[in-house]
Design an enzyme around this catalytic site. Structure first.
Site, PDB file in Angstrom:
ATOM      1  N   ASP A 100       0.817  -1.217   0.000  1.00 17.32           N
ATOM      2  CA  ASP A 100       0.000   0.000   0.000  1.00 17.32           C
ATOM      3  C   ASP A 100       0.847   1.262   0.000  1.00 17.32           C
ATOM      4  O   ASP A 100       0.661   2.154  -0.816  1.00 17.32           O
ATOM      5  CB  ASP A 100      -0.978   0.000   1.192  1.00 17.32           C
ATOM      6  CG  ASP A 100      -0.305  -0.267   2.533  1.00 17.32           C
ATOM      7  OD1 ASP A 100       0.920  -0.529   2.571  1.00 17.32           O
ATOM      8  OD2 ASP A 100      -0.995  -0.226   3.563  1.00 17.32           O
ATOM      9  N   ASP A 103       6.900   3.861   3.737  1.00 18.78           N
ATOM     10  CA  ASP A 103       7.191   4.985   4.613  1.00 18.78           C
ATOM     11  C   ASP A 103       8.691   4.936   4.925  1.00 18.78           C
ATOM     12  O   ASP A 103       9.501   5.329   4.092  1.00 18.78           O
ATOM     13  CB  ASP A 103       6.302   4.823   5.861  1.00 18.78           C
ATOM     14  CG  ASP A 103       6.319   6.030   6.774  1.00 18.78           C
ATOM     15  OD1 ASP A 103       6.124   7.142   6.293  1.00 18.78           O
ATOM     16  OD2 ASP A 103       6.521   5.840   7.983  1.00 18.78           O
ATOM     17  N   PHE A 152      -0.031  11.999   6.973  1.00 19.04           N
ATOM     18  CA  PHE A 152      -0.657  10.717   7.289  1.00 19.04           C
ATOM     19  C   PHE A 152      -1.944  10.582   6.489  1.00 19.04           C
ATOM     20  O   PHE A 152      -2.863  11.386   6.616  1.00 19.04           O
ATOM     21  CB  PHE A 152      -0.928  10.562   8.786  1.00 19.04           C
ATOM     22  CG  PHE A 152      -1.194   9.130   9.140  1.00 19.04           C
ATOM     23  CD1 PHE A 152      -0.151   8.259   9.406  1.00 19.04           C
ATOM     24  CD2 PHE A 152      -2.494   8.633   9.144  1.00 19.04           C
ATOM     25  CE1 PHE A 152      -0.387   6.924   9.678  1.00 19.04           C
ATOM     26  CE2 PHE A 152      -2.736   7.292   9.420  1.00 19.04           C
ATOM     27  CZ  PHE A 152      -1.689   6.445   9.688  1.00 19.04           C
TER      28      PHE A 152
HETATM   29  P1  IMP Z   1       7.473   1.310   7.016  1.00 21.43           P
HETATM   30  O1  IMP Z   1       7.747   1.598   5.564  1.00 21.43           O
HETATM   31  O2  IMP Z   1       8.201   0.133   7.546  1.00 21.43           O
HETATM   32  O3  IMP Z   1       7.703   2.533   7.862  1.00 21.43           O
HETATM   33  O4  IMP Z   1       5.955   0.938   7.244  1.00 21.43           O
HETATM   34  C1  IMP Z   1       5.024   1.141   6.271  1.00 21.43           C
HETATM   35  C2  IMP Z   1       3.692   0.779   6.861  1.00 21.43           C
HETATM   36  O5  IMP Z   1       3.276   1.770   7.783  1.00 21.43           O
HETATM   37  C3  IMP Z   1       2.652   0.755   5.765  1.00 21.43           C
HETATM   38  O6  IMP Z   1       2.534  -0.525   5.193  1.00 21.43           O
HETATM   39  C4  IMP Z   1       1.421   1.200   6.514  1.00 21.43           C
HETATM   40  O7  IMP Z   1       0.807   0.091   7.123  1.00 21.43           O
HETATM   41  C5  IMP Z   1       1.942   2.116   7.584  1.00 21.43           C
HETATM   42  N1  IMP Z   1       1.864   3.531   7.159  1.00 21.43           N
HETATM   43  C6  IMP Z   1       2.880   4.362   6.877  1.00 21.43           C
HETATM   44  N2  IMP Z   1       2.446   5.579   6.532  1.00 21.43           N
HETATM   45  C7  IMP Z   1       1.096   5.525   6.574  1.00 21.43           C
HETATM   46  C8  IMP Z   1       0.056   6.485   6.319  1.00 21.43           C
HETATM   47  O8  IMP Z   1       0.268   7.655   5.937  1.00 21.43           O
HETATM   48  N3  IMP Z   1      -1.221   6.030   6.470  1.00 21.43           N
HETATM   49  C9  IMP Z   1      -1.522   4.770   6.873  1.00 21.43           C
HETATM   50  N4  IMP Z   1      -0.580   3.837   7.120  1.00 21.43           N
HETATM   51  C10 IMP Z   1       0.722   4.213   6.983  1.00 21.43           C
HETATM   52 MG    MG Z   2       0.953  -1.982   5.333  1.00 19.28          MG
END
Ligand code: IMP
Ligand code: MG
Length: 179
Positions: A100, A103, A152
């Site tokens: 999805d 981040d 967000f």
């Molecule tokens: P990361 O890349 O390991 O920091 O984690 C990514 C995950 O954090 C995504 O798969 C989402 O589940 C969650 N996430 C990060 N940013 C957002 C946002 O803006 N809205 C909703 N979920 C988010």
């Molecule tokens: Mg996710």
């Protein structure tokens, strides 16, 4: 009303549909003659996955994985636990992880490492949304729907506390909801 919790729409459903159609075309061309396995990362990717798979016109198989990351945000190169693993082997397969949003990139990098250890023929990442300014590692997706600013967002599968996944476009959540 659910929409009252949002500030503004960031990506409309028309923009989503148009971009998903392009991604589907591109993946269909890049994998012509092959049968890739599309791996949906639950839960957030479910809406994007449903649209993307239908925008692809070559044979594909589908599988589903649910990852919970440990220390994501705190520990770089954090490990990942699979709350739901794939049903089928990916040995020798052409794998496309469908995510999805990226981040920090920590969860997805850990997931990609787990998948790579299973010796697929190839491994690529397709994400709907990308927040490049937040990245804490060098992770780059091969297919990106939209680059977005550090806000967000919810909707189109994305949640805050499990809510808002059913909004049909990508919205910026009101700060008052999570502060
Ligand atoms: P990361 O890349 O390991 O920091 O984690 C990514 C995950 O954090 C995504 O798969 C989402 O589940 C969650 N996430 C990060 N940013 C957002 C946002 O803006 N809205 C909703 N979920 C988010
Ligand atoms: Mg996710």
């Amino acid at each position: 009303m659910l929409l009252d919790d949002t500030d503004r729409v960031l990506i409309t459903k028309e923009q989503l549909a148009a971009r998903v159609a392009e991604l589907g075309k591109q993946i269909s061309a890049d994998y012509a003659g092959k049968t890739p396995v599309l791996v949906c990362t639950l839960k957030g990717a479910f809406t994007f996955f449903a649209d993307l798979t239908r925008a692809i016109d070559i044979p594909v198989t589908t599988d589903f994985v649910a990852a919970s990351s440990y220390g994501s945000g705190a520990v770089s190169g954090g490990s990942v636990q699979l709350r739901k693993d794939l049903d089928n082997s990916i040995l020798g397969r052409d794998v496309i992880i469908v995510e999805d949003i990226i981040d920090t990139g920590i969860t997805l990098q850990a997931l990609a490492d787990v998948m790579q250890a299973r010796k697929p023929n190839s491994l690529r990442i397709c994400c709907c949304l990308d927040k490049p300014s937040r990245r804490r590692n060098g992770l780059k997706a091969d297919y990106v729907g939209f680059e977005i600013p550090n806000e967000f967002v919810v909707g189109y599968g994305l949640d805050y506390n499990e809510l808002y996944r059913n909004l049909d476009a990508v919205y910026v959540l009101k700060h008052s909801i999570y502060e």
